[in-house]
Design a protein around this motif. Structure first.
Motif, PDB file in Angstrom:
ATOM      1  N   THR A   1     -36.229  14.688 -13.625  1.00  0.00           N
ATOM      2  CA  THR A   1     -35.492  13.432 -13.839  1.00  0.00           C
ATOM      3  C   THR A   1     -35.287  13.526 -15.108  1.00  0.00           C
ATOM      4  O   THR A   1     -35.974  13.570 -16.348  1.00  0.00           O
ATOM      5  N   LEU A   2     -34.179  13.601 -16.235  1.00  0.00           N
ATOM      6  CA  LEU A   2     -33.327  13.036 -17.313  1.00  0.00           C
ATOM      7  C   LEU A   2     -33.854  11.748 -17.763  1.00  0.00           C
ATOM      8  O   LEU A   2     -32.738  11.204 -17.531  1.00  0.00           O
ATOM      9  N   THR A   3     -34.594  11.518 -18.727  1.00  0.00           N
ATOM     10  CA  THR A   3     -35.310   9.796 -18.294  1.00  0.00           C
ATOM     11  C   THR A   3     -35.223   9.400 -19.614  1.00  0.00           C
ATOM     12  O   THR A   3     -34.852  10.184 -20.878  1.00  0.00           O
ATOM     13  N   PHE A   4     -34.121   8.635 -20.545  1.00  0.00           N
ATOM     14  CA  PHE A   4     -34.360   7.300 -21.741  1.00  0.00           C
ATOM     15  C   PHE A   4     -34.903   6.028 -20.672  1.00  0.00           C
ATOM     16  O   PHE A   4     -34.081   5.527 -21.359  1.00  0.00           O
ATOM     17  N   HIS A   5     -35.142   5.948 -20.212  1.00  0.00           N
ATOM     18  CA  HIS A   5     -36.295   4.842 -20.195  1.00  0.00           C
ATOM     19  C   HIS A   5     -36.181   3.908 -21.436  1.00  0.00           C
ATOM     20  O   HIS A   5     -37.373   4.814 -22.098  1.00  0.00           O
ATOM     21  N   ARG A   6     -36.050   3.162 -21.460  1.00  0.00           N
ATOM     22  CA  ARG A   6     -36.511   2.086 -22.405  1.00  0.00           C
ATOM     23  C   ARG A   6     -35.973   2.316 -23.711  1.00  0.00           C
ATOM     24  O   ARG A   6     -36.503   2.211 -25.312  1.00  0.00           O
ATOM     25  N   ALA A   7     -35.032   3.369 -23.764  1.00  0.00           N
ATOM     26  CA  ALA A   7     -34.717   3.770 -24.730  1.00  0.00           C
ATOM     27  C   ALA A   7     -33.129   3.108 -25.319  1.00  0.00           C
ATOM     28  O   ALA A   7     -32.871   2.436 -25.077  1.00  0.00           O
ATOM     29  N   SER A   8     -33.055   2.986 -26.773  1.00  0.00           N
ATOM     30  CA  SER A   8     -32.218   2.310 -27.231  1.00  0.00           C
ATOM     31  C   SER A   8     -30.758   3.312 -27.852  1.00  0.00           C
ATOM     32  O   SER A   8     -30.885   4.024 -28.368  1.00  0.00           O
ATOM     33  N   ILE A   9     -29.536   3.032 -27.608  1.00  0.00           N
ATOM     34  CA  ILE A   9     -28.544   3.498 -27.430  1.00  0.00           C
ATOM     35  C   ILE A   9     -27.588   2.728 -28.976  1.00  0.00           C
ATOM     36  O   ILE A   9     -26.866   2.167 -27.838  1.00  0.00           O
TER      37      ILE A   9
ATOM     38  N   PHE B   1     -31.183   5.217 -16.915  1.00  0.00           N
ATOM     39  CA  PHE B   1     -31.261   4.511 -17.794  1.00  0.00           C
ATOM     40  C   PHE B   1     -31.690   3.408 -17.839  1.00  0.00           C
ATOM     41  O   PHE B   1     -31.107   2.215 -18.392  1.00  0.00           O
ATOM     42  N   SER B   2     -32.959   3.445 -16.696  1.00  0.00           N
ATOM     43  CA  SER B   2     -33.743   1.401 -16.455  1.00  0.00           C
ATOM     44  C   SER B   2     -33.890   1.002 -17.582  1.00  0.00           C
ATOM     45  O   SER B   2     -34.687   1.994 -18.849  1.00  0.00           O
ATOM     46  N   ASN B   3     -34.010   0.431 -18.138  1.00  0.00           N
ATOM     47  CA  ASN B   3     -34.395  -0.725 -18.658  1.00  0.00           C
ATOM     48  C   ASN B   3     -33.686  -0.443 -20.377  1.00  0.00           C
ATOM     49  O   ASN B   3     -34.369  -0.840 -21.166  1.00  0.00           O
ATOM     50  N   ALA B   4     -32.717   0.074 -20.731  1.00  0.00           N
ATOM     51  CA  ALA B   4     -32.033   0.842 -21.423  1.00  0.00           C
ATOM     52  C   ALA B   4     -31.615  -0.121 -22.332  1.00  0.00           C
ATOM     53  O   ALA B   4     -30.875  -0.442 -21.641  1.00  0.00           O
TER      54      ALA B   4
ATOM     55  N   LEU C   1     -29.629   2.866 -13.612  1.00  0.00           N
ATOM     56  CA  LEU C   1     -28.949   1.958 -14.363  1.00  0.00           C
ATOM     57  C   LEU C   1     -30.095   0.403 -14.893  1.00  0.00           C
ATOM     58  O   LEU C   1     -29.935  -0.985 -14.893  1.00  0.00           O
ATOM     59  N   LYS C   2     -30.947   0.178 -13.362  1.00  0.00           N
ATOM     60  CA  LYS C   2     -31.893  -1.007 -13.442  1.00  0.00           C
ATOM     61  C   LYS C   2     -32.142  -1.481 -14.417  1.00  0.00           C
ATOM     62  O   LYS C   2     -32.789  -0.786 -15.710  1.00  0.00           O
ATOM     63  N   GLU C   3     -32.299  -2.796 -14.329  1.00  0.00           N
ATOM     64  CA  GLU C   3     -32.907  -3.583 -15.811  1.00  0.00           C
ATOM     65  C   GLU C   3     -32.327  -3.486 -17.231  1.00  0.00           C
ATOM     66  O   GLU C   3     -32.813  -3.278 -18.117  1.00  0.00           O
ATOM     67  N   SER C   4     -31.261  -2.493 -16.951  1.00  0.00           N
ATOM     68  CA  SER C   4     -30.390  -2.144 -18.593  1.00  0.00           C
ATOM     69  C   SER C   4     -29.564  -3.385 -18.739  1.00  0.00           C
ATOM     70  O   SER C   4     -29.072  -3.907 -18.270  1.00  0.00           O
ATOM     71  N   LYS C   5     -29.213  -3.324 -20.447  1.00  0.00           N
ATOM     72  CA  LYS C   5     -27.955  -4.007 -21.109  1.00  0.00           C
ATOM     73  C   LYS C   5     -27.145  -2.805 -21.815  1.00  0.00           C
ATOM     74  O   LYS C   5     -27.526  -1.896 -22.521  1.00  0.00           O
ATOM     75  N   ILE C   6     -25.948  -3.254 -20.698  1.00  0.00           N
ATOM     76  CA  ILE C   6     -24.929  -2.706 -21.755  1.00  0.00           C
ATOM     77  C   ILE C   6     -23.687  -2.657 -21.983  1.00  0.00           C
ATOM     78  O   ILE C   6     -23.060  -4.201 -21.033  1.00  0.00           O
TER      79      ILE C   6
END
Length: 324
Positions: free
Chosen positions: A193-201, A224-227, A259-264
């Protein structure tokens, strides 16, 4: 012994073609350079310029007085042992490493105050940039990670480029903060998995295929979950560049996208068919542009499509700059 030239350490060899990447030309490592001599040169305040060397012995940047002000420019070298920092270190000189090979890297909690460049490199085993600060951004374009790299809680005050990278076993960028754009275009993900969990972009995250590389087989997932992401673009080619052909007609993307629980803010999907699951559960996406996208399975609900003029920077003007 290392040679000195105008307060620099210099070793140069003739060039030969690099079979791993036609964009770079890498000298064959024929000189053995003791790691202790590199550390001694840095301690003496001399800048380093090495080409075509095999560096023998571990380099601990904590053995150099911090902040480390010398420039470090390395091309086509083979680090036979660990390149690391045993305690937090600040590096204010230029760090440019291209076409080189690392046995192991441990640069966690290191602060780079200027743009960091490791382009066209091979990371053979344990690679760690945990809590590393890239004040000037970081460019890892065209690198290959043979084991899973750990880049958790990393900060980049500008852009982060993973363009054209090969990930054999995934990568961990969870909790990272990138104030600028993120490029993960033209990558290969063999497994994991390439994970950006809880990351901020803060800027635009681009997962694209272009004419620079044939679409690669994906054997893993992208998380990108929770990102929190400014804008997310998943596309074949650049949807904003209508004057030229920039990608294949359709990208069959065989990876689960979480993308679950992400903000985009805005998600743009262009000429892509998602062969696996797209998980949107409890995500908050202000708008999505998906008229040319196809889906196999979607978990959660899309917001209402909203077409409007956007200011996405094209591949040709942004991603290509990382490789020049």
């Amino acid at each position: 012994m290392l040679g000195h030239r105008h307060n620099r350490v210099v070793i140069r060899l003739r060039w030969r073609a690099n079979p791993l990447c036609s964009r770079l030309r890498v000298p064959s490592p024929r000189w053995l350079v003791p790691a202790d001599e590199v550390v001694a040169a840095l301690n003496a305040g001399r800048s380093i310029r090495l080409e075509g060397c095999a560096i023998v012995g571990s380099i601990d940047l904590a053995r150099v007085a911090s902040p480390l002000v010398s420039d470090i420019r390395i091309h086509g070298c083979d680090f036979k042992d660990t390149f690391y920092a045993s305690r937090p270190v600040t590096i204010s000189g230029v760090v440019s490493i291209t076409g080189s090979q690392f046995a192991a890297v441990g640069l966690s909690s290191v602060r780079f105050t200027r743009p960091f460049e490791a382009v066209g490199c091979q990371f053979l085993s344990d690679t760690r940039f945990i809590e590393t600060a890239f004040d000037g951004g970081a460019d890892f374009s065209i690198c290959s990670f043979h084991e899973k790299p750990f880049v958790r809680i990393m900060t980049a005050d500008y852009a982060l480029s993973l363009y054209y990278c090969n990930f054999s076993k995934g990568a961990d960028f969870s909790g990272s903060r990138v104030l600028g754009d993120l490029s993960i275009s033209d990558i290969a993900l063999t497994s994991g998995t390439l994970t950006f969990h809880r990351a901020s972009i803060g800027g635009t995250a681009r997962l694209m295929v272009t004419l620079q590389r044939d679409p690669q087989v994906f054997g893993g997932s992208i998380d990108f979950s929770n990102a929190t992401i400014g804008d997310l673009v998943i596309s074949s080619g650049d949807r904003e560049n209508r004057s030229e052909y920039t990608g294949p007609p359709r990208w069959d993307l065989a990876a689960d996208i979480f993308l679950k629980e992400s903000k985009i803010n805005t998600r743009a999907l262009h000429n892509v068919k998602f062969l696996k699951t797209v998980d949107l559960a409890d995500s908050r996406i202000r708008s999505v542009l998906k008229k040319t996208a196809q889906f196999t399975q979607v978990v959660g609900a899309w917001p209402v499509d909203t077409e409007f003029h956007s200011c996405f920077i094209s591949y040709s003007s942004k991603d290509q700059a990382f490789t020049e």
